[in-house]
Design a protein around this motif. Structure first.
Motif, PDB file in Angstrom:
ATOM      1  N   ALA A   1      -6.146   1.377   4.798  1.00 24.02           N
ATOM      2  CA  ALA A   1      -6.883   1.888   3.644  1.00 24.02           C
ATOM      3  C   ALA A   1      -7.148   3.384   3.789  1.00 24.02           C
TER       4      ALA A   1
ATOM      5  N   VAL B   1      -8.865  -0.490  -3.723  1.00 22.36           N
ATOM      6  CA  VAL B   1      -9.686  -1.109  -2.687  1.00 22.36           C
ATOM      7  C   VAL B   1      -9.024  -2.379  -2.163  1.00 22.36           C
ATOM      8  N   LEU B   2      -9.271  -2.643  -0.887  1.00 27.83           N
ATOM      9  CA  LEU B   2      -8.923  -3.917  -0.261  1.00 27.83           C
ATOM     10  C   LEU B   2     -10.217  -4.686  -0.062  1.00 27.83           C
TER      11      LEU B   2
ATOM     12  N   LEU C   1       0.829  -1.203   0.000  1.00 28.15           N
ATOM     13  CA  LEU C   1       0.000   0.000   0.000  1.00 28.15           C
ATOM     14  C   LEU C   1       0.868   1.259   0.000  1.00 28.15           C
TER      15      LEU C   1
ATOM     16  N   TRP D   1      -7.482   4.487   0.232  1.00 31.62           N
ATOM     17  CA  TRP D   1      -8.135   3.314  -0.342  1.00 31.62           C
ATOM     18  C   TRP D   1      -9.448   3.053   0.398  1.00 31.62           C
ATOM     19  N   ARG D   2     -10.174   2.012  -0.025  1.00 27.89           N
ATOM     20  CA  ARG D   2     -11.418   1.604   0.629  1.00 27.89           C
ATOM     21  C   ARG D   2     -11.305   0.144   1.029  1.00 27.89           C
ATOM     22  N   PHE D   3     -11.968  -0.211   2.109  1.00 30.39           N
ATOM     23  CA  PHE D   3     -11.891  -1.574   2.654  1.00 30.39           C
ATOM     24  C   PHE D   3     -13.291  -2.153   2.822  1.00 30.39           C
TER      25      PHE D   3
END
Length: 247
Positions: free
Chosen positions: A216, A160-161, A149, A221-223
């Protein structure tokens, strides 16, 4: 972003001849492609964990985590290609591309399995300013994920994760004498009071989720967590909307 030039890169298998910068290539024995920011911005690369832990399923009526991860990743790739995006896997060895041939390459690659218990993100292909999707159970050492990351953030990559878990990994429905084996049979643990471990296990799982969510958030980012016992359609919808900035 526009179509501003931002780097030359070495030509790779699958690059059309029209994309090669012949003037730059004439100064070397290597062919070069001139990449522009708008091309990278329309690229989505996937890292799909194919470690042994992803082969787990607690019930014959529930798909393995690996099968669900592959399904969601391939379905998302199809939707992205239909929307005009370039797609690829981080470990394919070729740049993200459009078209059915590329989707076929991805599908074939997703059938491969690793001998390792837990997969480690491979960022061999990760264009700057692109988007990325990491799909895994994220139950292994979190350090490689954090490092990946960080690398992605340095390259201006957002994504995204997507954590894929089996229902039993979320509920820990074990009690009494139980022998736990890793899917790759490299680890074994026996206990006579499995129920006594439930509270500690669930606490550690929650800690792992919170750590992933924090990673994230830190990198933009988004999780999200998806369970293999649930319909894949809701996870696919979340994934697509997240990539479009609406998740």
């Amino acid at each position: 972003m526009g179509d501003t030039f931002w780097q030359y890169r070495t030509a790779q298998p699958g690059d059309p001849a029209r994309t090669i910068d012949w003037r730059r290539s004439a100064r070397s024995d290597t062919h070069f492609v001139a990449e522009k920011e708008w091309q990278a911005a329309q690229s989505v690369v996937f890292w799909v964990d194919r470690g042994q832990s992803m082969q787990f399923s607690s019930d014959r009526n529930i798909v393995t985590k690996a099968d669900r991860a592959a399904l969601l990743s391939l379905a998302a790739a199809i939707l992205l290609v239909q929307a005009g995006e370039r797609v690829g896997l981080t470990d394919m060895g070729i740049r993200p591309m459009r078209g059915e041939v590329q989707l076929g390459r991805i599908a074939e690659r997703l059938m491969d399995a690793s001998v390792q218990d837990y997969g480690v993100p491979d960022l061999s292909i990760l264009p700057r300013h692109s988007r990325a999707v990491f799909v895994s159970d994220f139950l292994g050492d979190p350090a490689p994920v954090e490092e990946a990351l960080g690398t992605a953030a340095d390259r201006g990559v957002q994504g995204v994760l997507l954590q894929v878990l089996d229902p039993s990994e979320e509920a820990f429905p074990f009690d009494g004498r139980t022998v736990f084996h890793s899917v790759g049979n490299t680890l074994e643990f026996e206990t006579r009071k499995a129920g006594d471990l439930r509270e500690r296990y669930l606490a550690r799982l929650m800690e792992r989720k919170e750590r992933l969510a924090a990673m994230a958030d830190l990198t933009g980012w988004r999780f999200h967590t998806h369970h293999t016992g649930d319909s894949p359609s809701s996870a696919l919808l979340w994934l697509y909307q997240a990539l479009e900035g609406r998740g």
